[in-house]
Design a protein around this motif. Sequence first.
Motif, PDB file in Angstrom:
ATOM      1  N   LYS A   1       4.787   9.938  -7.380  1.00  0.00           N
ATOM      2  CA  LYS A   1       5.837  10.152  -8.471  1.00  0.00           C
ATOM      3  C   LYS A   1       5.019  10.522  -9.825  1.00  0.00           C
ATOM      4  N   SER A   2       4.058   9.789 -10.239  1.00  0.00           N
ATOM      5  CA  SER A   2       3.160   9.783 -11.314  1.00  0.00           C
ATOM      6  C   SER A   2       2.286  11.270 -11.311  1.00  0.00           C
ATOM      7  N   GLY A   3       2.209  11.646 -10.225  1.00  0.00           N
ATOM      8  CA  GLY A   3       1.128  12.953 -10.083  1.00  0.00           C
ATOM      9  C   GLY A   3      -0.249  12.377  -9.945  1.00  0.00           C
ATOM     10  N   ASN A   4      -0.333  11.118  -9.581  1.00  0.00           N
ATOM     11  CA  ASN A   4      -1.783  10.698  -9.297  1.00  0.00           C
ATOM     12  C   ASN A   4      -1.935  10.803  -7.801  1.00  0.00           C
ATOM     13  N   ILE A   5      -2.058  12.068  -7.344  1.00  0.00           N
ATOM     14  CA  ILE A   5      -2.253  12.498  -5.859  1.00  0.00           C
ATOM     15  C   ILE A   5      -3.613  12.697  -5.305  1.00  0.00           C
ATOM     16  N   SER A   6      -3.855  12.154  -4.194  1.00  0.00           N
ATOM     17  CA  SER A   6      -4.803  12.342  -3.441  1.00  0.00           C
ATOM     18  C   SER A   6      -4.652  12.461  -2.011  1.00  0.00           C
ATOM     19  N   ASP A   7      -5.493  12.656  -1.206  1.00  0.00           N
ATOM     20  CA  ASP A   7      -5.176  12.704   0.250  1.00  0.00           C
ATOM     21  C   ASP A   7      -4.700  11.418   0.811  1.00  0.00           C
TER      22      ASP A   7
ATOM     23  N   ILE B   1       0.818  -1.277   0.005  1.00  0.00           N
ATOM     24  CA  ILE B   1      -0.142   0.008  -0.090  1.00  0.00           C
ATOM     25  C   ILE B   1       0.959   1.268  -0.078  1.00  0.00           C
ATOM     26  N   LEU B   2       1.983   1.248   0.820  1.00  0.00           N
ATOM     27  CA  LEU B   2       2.946   2.397   0.745  1.00  0.00           C
ATOM     28  C   LEU B   2       3.690   2.667  -0.637  1.00  0.00           C
ATOM     29  N   GLN B   3       4.022   1.326  -1.107  1.00  0.00           N
ATOM     30  CA  GLN B   3       4.786   1.540  -2.522  1.00  0.00           C
ATOM     31  C   GLN B   3       3.743   1.880  -3.517  1.00  0.00           C
ATOM     32  N   LYS B   4       2.429   1.534  -3.480  1.00  0.00           N
ATOM     33  CA  LYS B   4       1.552   2.144  -4.505  1.00  0.00           C
ATOM     34  C   LYS B   4       1.229   3.653  -4.301  1.00  0.00           C
ATOM     35  N   ALA B   5       1.166   4.259  -2.971  1.00  0.00           N
ATOM     36  CA  ALA B   5       1.292   5.565  -2.812  1.00  0.00           C
ATOM     37  C   ALA B   5       2.421   6.201  -3.320  1.00  0.00           C
ATOM     38  N   LEU B   6       3.644   5.858  -3.036  1.00  0.00           N
ATOM     39  CA  LEU B   6       4.618   6.250  -3.448  1.00  0.00           C
ATOM     40  C   LEU B   6       4.931   6.579  -4.932  1.00  0.00           C
ATOM     41  N   GLU B   7       4.446   5.368  -5.713  1.00  0.00           N
ATOM     42  CA  GLU B   7       4.337   5.278  -7.141  1.00  0.00           C
ATOM     43  C   GLU B   7       3.246   6.640  -7.726  1.00  0.00           C
ATOM     44  N   ASP B   8       2.020   6.560  -7.012  1.00  0.00           N
ATOM     45  CA  ASP B   8       1.052   7.574  -7.232  1.00  0.00           C
ATOM     46  C   ASP B   8       1.774   9.201  -7.256  1.00  0.00           C
TER      47      ASP B   8
END
Length: 302
Positions: free
Chosen positions: A245-251, A236-243
């Motif tokens: 980096k890609s600009g797919n950012i949410s709270d 879950i952390l790795q997915k958040a870090l990938e998001d």
Amino acid sequence: MTRTIRNVALAGASGNVGAQVLKALLAVKEFNVTILSRSPKSFPAGAQIKVVDFTSIEDLSAALMGQDAVIDTTSSPDADTPLRLIESAARAGVYRFITSDFGLDPELPGVYELPVFWRKKASYEAVKKQAAENHMTYTLISCGAFLDWCLSNGFAGLNFQEKTAWIFGDGNNVHPWTTLEEVGKATANVLLHPQETLNRPVYIHSVFMSQNQLFDIAKEVSGGEWTAIYNDMEPILQKALEDLKSGNISDATFVVQIQYCLATKALAHPWERDDNRLVGLEEWEWEKVKALVQDIANKKAV
């Protein structure tokens, strides 16, 4: 040389932490409190209000002249505001600066490596630099997670209305929790002990508790059948870090990073140093925690 602190400027007084810090400063009765505000607002009586341009170091420096201490409780996502406050305080000859940290132990390896804490990391590095090069001193408040705030808004993973629990990892990691009110009290009382709190984090807590222990209390006080989901926090952390980096950012991109820390013993565990007594706090008994959870559960049920 230690100075007596009397004149205190507070930035971010209308926020969750700032409002409690302001309340505590005014209760001490030994401080002349100045609120730095971006616009005219209504605040509790007893504090002077200065409307300042937070984008201007010159304006901030002028507003901070004559202040013994500055407390930063701002929460803007960028690092520019706290960095300007730190530089302005140093220029104005401020003796003590309390950074807008209010979280985990900045001295633990790995904590400040997570992107969610980059603003706190930048502030810590800047204030240490000022302490080394000038006469300004600093304090950080390490309080763990905000107990009441996390329970009220779901950050603790407990949904009282739906009776569901989103558990970080196995839920067994014990770490510090502190209520916002006690964070405010401790922050104000730090300024009464400038020598003992010189150039270091101050470690406080209302209680050391795991998420599972908090969940058990929630089930006890609210009754009914609860459903729990236990989450492996690493992917879950790795997915958040990938998001990120890609600009797919949410709270959630940032929330997950903090919840990962709370599930990880190396990043969040009971403090080795306990400053509760120094700043006027006492560790809570279990019944007091239960009463708080019960009160929040009752409000959520309405």
